[in-house]
Design an enzyme around this catalytic site. Structure first.
Site, PDB file in Angstrom:
ATOM      1  N   ASP A 136       9.049   1.997 -35.533  1.00 33.62           N
ATOM      2  CA  ASP A 136      10.281   0.816 -34.201  1.00 33.62           C
ATOM      3  C   ASP A 136       9.265  -0.423 -34.082  1.00 33.62           C
ATOM      4  O   ASP A 136      10.282  -1.322 -33.131  1.00 33.62           O
ATOM      5  CB  ASP A 136      11.341   1.130 -33.586  1.00 33.62           C
ATOM      6  CG  ASP A 136      12.117   2.302 -34.236  1.00 33.62           C
ATOM      7  OD1 ASP A 136      12.151   2.126 -35.496  1.00 33.62           O
ATOM      8  OD2 ASP A 136      12.677   2.929 -33.736  1.00 33.62           O
ATOM      9  N   CYS A 185      19.951   1.345 -47.440  1.00 33.89           N
ATOM     10  CA  CYS A 185      18.982   1.085 -46.277  1.00 33.89           C
ATOM     11  C   CYS A 185      18.164  -0.142 -46.088  1.00 33.89           C
ATOM     12  O   CYS A 185      17.450   0.324 -47.383  1.00 33.89           O
ATOM     13  CB  CYS A 185      19.382   2.028 -45.702  1.00 33.89           C
ATOM     14  SG  CYS A 185      18.290   1.693 -44.088  1.00 33.89           S
ATOM     15  N   ARG A 245      22.246  -5.774 -32.470  1.00 36.40           N
ATOM     16  CA  ARG A 245      22.552  -4.199 -33.185  1.00 36.40           C
ATOM     17  C   ARG A 245      21.795  -3.619 -32.004  1.00 36.40           C
ATOM     18  O   ARG A 245      22.182  -1.637 -31.848  1.00 36.40           O
ATOM     19  CB  ARG A 245      22.576  -3.287 -33.836  1.00 36.40           C
ATOM     20  CG  ARG A 245      22.862  -4.159 -35.170  1.00 36.40           C
ATOM     21  CD  ARG A 245      23.355  -3.908 -36.517  1.00 36.40           C
ATOM     22  NE  ARG A 245      22.791  -1.897 -36.161  1.00 36.40           N
ATOM     23  CZ  ARG A 245      22.297  -1.189 -37.740  1.00 36.40           C
ATOM     24  NH1 ARG A 245      21.126  -1.542 -38.842  1.00 36.40           N
ATOM     25  NH2 ARG A 245      22.111   0.029 -37.008  1.00 36.40           N
ATOM     26  N   ARG A 295      16.004   6.710 -47.245  1.00 35.78           N
ATOM     27  CA  ARG A 295      15.906   7.403 -46.168  1.00 35.78           C
ATOM     28  C   ARG A 295      17.406   8.244 -46.716  1.00 35.78           C
ATOM     29  O   ARG A 295      18.616   8.319 -45.774  1.00 35.78           O
ATOM     30  CB  ARG A 295      16.974   6.544 -45.008  1.00 35.78           C
ATOM     31  CG  ARG A 295      15.841   6.142 -43.677  1.00 35.78           C
ATOM     32  CD  ARG A 295      16.244   4.953 -43.075  1.00 35.78           C
ATOM     33  NE  ARG A 295      16.483   5.225 -41.106  1.00 35.78           N
ATOM     34  CZ  ARG A 295      16.607   5.289 -39.974  1.00 35.78           C
ATOM     35  NH1 ARG A 295      17.069   3.433 -41.132  1.00 35.78           N
ATOM     36  NH2 ARG A 295      16.292   5.015 -39.526  1.00 35.78           N
ATOM     37  N   PRO A 296      16.650   9.281 -46.737  1.00 39.05           N
ATOM     38  CA  PRO A 296      17.653  10.323 -47.393  1.00 39.05           C
ATOM     39  C   PRO A 296      18.371  11.250 -45.529  1.00 39.05           C
ATOM     40  O   PRO A 296      17.904  10.582 -44.908  1.00 39.05           O
ATOM     41  CB  PRO A 296      17.660  10.946 -48.178  1.00 39.05           C
ATOM     42  CG  PRO A 296      15.748  11.213 -47.893  1.00 39.05           C
ATOM     43  CD  PRO A 296      15.817   9.650 -47.159  1.00 39.05           C
ATOM     44  N   VAL A 297      19.387  11.817 -46.416  1.00 41.28           N
ATOM     45  CA  VAL A 297      19.583  12.984 -44.741  1.00 41.28           C
ATOM     46  C   VAL A 297      19.454  14.558 -45.434  1.00 41.28           C
ATOM     47  O   VAL A 297      20.071  15.447 -44.954  1.00 41.28           O
ATOM     48  CB  VAL A 297      21.310  12.939 -44.582  1.00 41.28           C
ATOM     49  CG1 VAL A 297      20.888  11.268 -44.160  1.00 41.28           C
ATOM     50  CG2 VAL A 297      22.168  12.723 -46.057  1.00 41.28           C
ATOM     51  N   ASP A 298      18.465  14.580 -46.492  1.00 34.75           N
ATOM     52  CA  ASP A 298      18.399  16.083 -47.351  1.00 34.75           C
ATOM     53  C   ASP A 298      18.253  17.110 -45.998  1.00 34.75           C
ATOM     54  O   ASP A 298      17.819  18.006 -46.309  1.00 34.75           O
ATOM     55  CB  ASP A 298      17.523  15.894 -48.705  1.00 34.75           C
ATOM     56  CG  ASP A 298      16.149  15.467 -47.650  1.00 34.75           C
ATOM     57  OD1 ASP A 298      15.890  14.182 -47.497  1.00 34.75           O
ATOM     58  OD2 ASP A 298      15.033  15.445 -48.675  1.00 34.75           O
ATOM     59  N   LYS A 343      18.945   3.670 -26.745  1.00 33.72           N
ATOM     60  CA  LYS A 343      20.252   3.295 -28.281  1.00 33.72           C
ATOM     61  C   LYS A 343      19.847   4.626 -28.917  1.00 33.72           C
ATOM     62  O   LYS A 343      20.585   5.257 -28.924  1.00 33.72           O
ATOM     63  CB  LYS A 343      20.087   1.762 -28.763  1.00 33.72           C
ATOM     64  CG  LYS A 343      19.930   2.097 -30.261  1.00 33.72           C
ATOM     65  CD  LYS A 343      20.626   0.730 -31.194  1.00 33.72           C
ATOM     66  CE  LYS A 343      18.880   1.490 -32.059  1.00 33.72           C
ATOM     67  NZ  LYS A 343      18.530   2.470 -32.495  1.00 33.72           N
ATOM     68  N   ASN A 344      18.452   4.975 -28.729  1.00 36.78           N
ATOM     69  CA  ASN A 344      18.376   6.087 -29.504  1.00 36.78           C
ATOM     70  C   ASN A 344      18.721   7.307 -28.878  1.00 36.78           C
ATOM     71  O   ASN A 344      18.481   8.716 -29.617  1.00 36.78           O
ATOM     72  CB  ASN A 344      16.917   5.962 -30.445  1.00 36.78           C
ATOM     73  CG  ASN A 344      17.105   5.071 -31.610  1.00 36.78           C
ATOM     74  OD1 ASN A 344      17.669   4.249 -31.475  1.00 36.78           O
ATOM     75  ND2 ASN A 344      15.760   4.577 -31.632  1.00 36.78           N
ATOM     76  N   ARG A 354      23.750   4.600 -39.414  1.00 41.33           N
ATOM     77  CA  ARG A 354      23.178   5.266 -40.111  1.00 41.33           C
ATOM     78  C   ARG A 354      23.399   6.576 -39.239  1.00 41.33           C
ATOM     79  O   ARG A 354      23.517   7.721 -39.729  1.00 41.33           O
ATOM     80  CB  ARG A 354      22.070   4.893 -40.860  1.00 41.33           C
ATOM     81  CG  ARG A 354      20.894   6.228 -41.428  1.00 41.33           C
ATOM     82  CD  ARG A 354      19.480   6.365 -41.601  1.00 41.33           C
ATOM     83  NE  ARG A 354      19.167   6.758 -41.326  1.00 41.33           N
ATOM     84  CZ  ARG A 354      19.381   7.497 -42.893  1.00 41.33           C
ATOM     85  NH1 ARG A 354      19.915   7.996 -43.973  1.00 41.33           N
ATOM     86  NH2 ARG A 354      18.074   8.715 -42.902  1.00 41.33           N
TER      87      ARG A 354
HETATM   88  C1  UD1 Z   1      15.301   7.749 -36.051  1.00 45.53           C
HETATM   89  C2  UD1 Z   1      15.065   6.498 -35.062  1.00 45.53           C
HETATM   90  C3  UD1 Z   1      14.684   5.082 -35.557  1.00 45.53           C
HETATM   91  C4  UD1 Z   1      13.018   5.122 -35.941  1.00 45.53           C
HETATM   92  C5  UD1 Z   1      13.132   6.557 -36.702  1.00 45.53           C
HETATM   93  C6  UD1 Z   1      11.134   6.350 -36.656  1.00 45.53           C
HETATM   94  C7  UD1 Z   1      17.188   6.495 -34.020  1.00 45.53           C
HETATM   95  C8  UD1 Z   1      19.555   6.513 -33.919  1.00 45.53           C
HETATM   96  N1  UD1 Z   1      16.858   5.987 -35.248  1.00 45.53           N
HETATM   97  O1  UD1 Z   1      15.490   6.815 -37.598  1.00 45.53           O
HETATM   98  O2  UD1 Z   1      15.173   4.461 -34.999  1.00 45.53           O
HETATM   99  O3  UD1 Z   1      12.941   4.230 -36.397  1.00 45.53           O
HETATM  100  O4  UD1 Z   1      13.600   7.640 -36.136  1.00 45.53           O
HETATM  101  O5  UD1 Z   1      10.873   6.961 -35.823  1.00 45.53           O
HETATM  102  O6  UD1 Z   1      17.279   7.191 -33.394  1.00 45.53           O
HETATM  103  N2  UD1 Z   1      13.869  11.777 -43.767  1.00 45.53           N
HETATM  104  C9  UD1 Z   1      13.864  12.205 -44.900  1.00 45.53           C
HETATM  105  N3  UD1 Z   1      14.567  12.578 -45.133  1.00 45.53           N
HETATM  106  C10 UD1 Z   1      16.022  13.252 -44.121  1.00 45.53           C
HETATM  107  C11 UD1 Z   1      15.462  12.546 -42.752  1.00 45.53           C
HETATM  108  C12 UD1 Z   1      14.787  11.407 -43.061  1.00 45.53           C
HETATM  109  O7  UD1 Z   1      13.004  11.892 -46.027  1.00 45.53           O
HETATM  110  O8  UD1 Z   1      16.557  13.986 -44.389  1.00 45.53           O
HETATM  111  C13 UD1 Z   1      12.680  10.571 -44.035  1.00 45.53           C
HETATM  112  C14 UD1 Z   1      13.293   8.775 -43.557  1.00 45.53           C
HETATM  113  O9  UD1 Z   1      13.279   7.833 -44.762  1.00 45.53           O
HETATM  114  C15 UD1 Z   1      11.825   8.060 -42.992  1.00 45.53           C
HETATM  115  C16 UD1 Z   1      11.428   9.527 -42.257  1.00 45.53           C
HETATM  116  O10 UD1 Z   1      12.346  11.192 -42.314  1.00 45.53           O
HETATM  117  O11 UD1 Z   1      10.790   8.388 -43.854  1.00 45.53           O
HETATM  118  C17 UD1 Z   1      11.547   9.553 -41.001  1.00 45.53           C
HETATM  119  O12 UD1 Z   1      12.846   9.810 -40.601  1.00 45.53           O
HETATM  120  P1  UD1 Z   1      13.953   9.586 -39.285  1.00 45.53           P
HETATM  121  O13 UD1 Z   1      13.093  10.187 -38.007  1.00 45.53           O
HETATM  122  O14 UD1 Z   1      14.919  10.713 -39.723  1.00 45.53           O
HETATM  123  O15 UD1 Z   1      14.299   8.705 -38.440  1.00 45.53           O
HETATM  124  P2  UD1 Z   1      16.245   8.645 -38.640  1.00 45.53           P
HETATM  125  O16 UD1 Z   1      16.376   9.468 -37.240  1.00 45.53           O
HETATM  126  O17 UD1 Z   1      16.767   7.853 -39.704  1.00 45.53           O
END
Ligand code: UD1
Length: 420
Positions: free
Chosen positions: A307, A119, A399, A124-127, A22-23, A95
């Site tokens: 995960d 979430c 999912r 879980r921001p996108v910053d 999936k990922n 997401r």
């Molecule tokens: C991906 C995986 C998810 C897995 C996660 C961690 C996919 C579709 N999903 O999620 O299954 O659990 O990796 O291995 O591939 N963070 C920030 N700012 C950001 C982005 C992330 O602070 O802009 C933080 C998150 O809140 C979290 C950490 O960074 O605490 C890691 O998150 P991230 O690796 O980005 O997870 P995803 O890519 O969303």
């Protein structure tokens, strides 16, 4: 809505084929947006809800999508994409839809994607994604719940992650692939799915080096083309079924599963007394004895995957001794502990730490899945429990897992799907 009803205590024997990841498929599907010429044929696409959600987003953007669930193939033509906005109704369902931002920006110089919103795994921001886009030449603004990014052309530069973000790394790679200059990602996520995406983009004509390490370099090219690609097997599904046989006992052959994707969790399984052998085309996993306790700290790849933390907590719940689990990736990923306690587990949660005192056996009860992996952990726990467990809100599990009930039934589990 469906629920899963499991009578625990049945040994598992046989073979389960591990489908596409999936990922890995989600960013690859987003990556098809970059092909201005030709079709992308993607094989090994799992039939799960998150993939349907991504295909809906692509259709909304104007891509032609042909999905043959039976053959696990998707054919996409992105030639006629003319809409650059991914709406809230779709992004809130998943997401990872945010992954269309990078390729839209890279190919069309504009993208507007709804903020993913709340979430269960914490803020879980996108910053980090946004900072990354800015550092390679995009102008990013935030209005009425949407992130809008524009750039006449991605010029490249250095995207530096404070912490490795999995989809963040992918989004920047996707944005930089059609840039004018060189994009460098520093402190990149090293996950196998990032490598799979890079291999797909390279097959489309991209120039990418270093995927799988913490430093990735992308030299932008003029155009990218359709191609044929087979997605990698799902390491998290494989890890879940390995946990299933560890708790229920028996012998499973996990066809297509690769030890190299799962080194840390397999090391922990072996520490717990599970036999795991890498065969030519899969993993043989067997367990005959009571499990031993273990200590786990989640960490970005190649560390222990967050995960699989929940499924291992289910194993620790019935292991001999006291186990400690520390969650360092997400700030709110212990929700499954409460449900495992309903099945008789002895778990003390203190913030991001859990202390699990193994009990002789769990017992059946009604529980509820709250996200994909929390749900998977309840399935694992129920397979090892005495009596009947019903797991409500099975859609969370669907999912990420294709027909989990049929796969487990085929190896001897007593599991059925009923309407709630
Ligand atoms: C991906 C995986 C998810 C897995 C996660 C961690 C996919 C579709 N999903 O999620 O299954 O659990 O990796 O291995 O591939 N963070 C920030 N700012 C950001 C982005 C992330 O602070 O802009 C933080 C998150 O809140 C979290 C950490 O960074 O605490 C890691 O998150 P991230 O690796 O980005 O997870 P995803 O890519 O969303």
């Amino acid at each position: 809505m469906d629920k899963l009803v499991i009578n625990g205590g049945k040994r598992l024997t046989g073979r389960i084929g591990i489908g596409g990841s999936k990922n890995s498929v989600l960013p690859i599907l987003a990556g098809t947006i970059l092909a201005s010429d030709g079709e992308c044929i993607i094989d090994n696409v799992p039939n799960i809800r998150d993939i349907d959600a991504m295909l809906k987003v692509l259709k909304t953007l104007g891509a032609e999508v042909n999905h043959d669930g039976e053959s696990h193939r998707v054919i996409i033509s992105a030639k006629n994409i003319a809409n650059f906005r991914a709406p809230y109704e779709l992004v809130r369902q998943m997401r990872a839809s945010f992954l269309v931002m990078g390729p839209l920006l890279g190919r069309f110089g504009q993208a507007e994607v709804s903020l993913p919103g709340g979430c269960v795994l914490g803020a879980r921001p996108v910053d980090l994604h946004i900072k990354g886009f800015q550092s390679i030449g995009a102008v990013v603004s935030d209005k009425e719940g949407y992130i809008r990014a524009t750039a006449e052309k991605i010029r490249g530069g250095e995207a530096f992650f404070d912490r490795p973000s999995h989809t963040g790394t992918e989004n920047i790679m996707l944005a930089g692939a059609l840039g004018n200059g060189i994009t460098r990602i520093v402190n990149a996520a090293c996950d196998p799915e990032v490598v799979d995406l890079a291999n797909f983009l390279i097959r489309m004509g991209a120039r990418i080096q270093g995927a799988g390490s913490t430093f990735i370099e992308i030299e932008g090219v003029e155009r990218l083309y359709g191609c044929h690609y087979d997605a990698m097997p799902d390491r998290l599904v494989a890890g879940t079924y390995a946990c299933a046989v560890a708790i229920a006992g028996g012998e499973l052959f996990l066809e297509n599963a690769r030890e190299s994707d799962l080194q840390m969790p397999l090391m922990k399984l072996r520490d717990m007394g599970v036999d795991v052998i890498q065969m030519e085309n899969g993993l043989a996993v067997s367990c005959q004895n009571r499990l031993k306790s273990v200590d786990i700290t989640t960490f970005p790849f190649p560390g222990f995957p967050t995960d699989l933390q929940s499924c291992f907590m289910a194993l620790c719940a019935v292991s001999d001794g006291v186990s400690n689990i520390v969650e360092t990736v997400f700030e709110n990923r212990m929700g499954h502990a409460m449900e495992l306690k309903r099945l008789g587990a002895d778990i003390r949660v203190m913030g991001d730490r859990a202390v699990i005192s193994g009990v002789e056996h769990l017992h059946g009860a009604s529980v509820m899945a709250s996200d994909i992996r929390a749900g998977a952990a309840l399935v694992v726990a129920a397979l090892g429990a005495k009596g009947t467990t019903e797991i409500l809100r099975a859609y969370h599990i669907d999912r990420g897992y294709e027909n989990i009930d049929e796969a487990l039934q085929s190896v001897g589990a007593d599991i059925k799907r009923l309407a709630e």
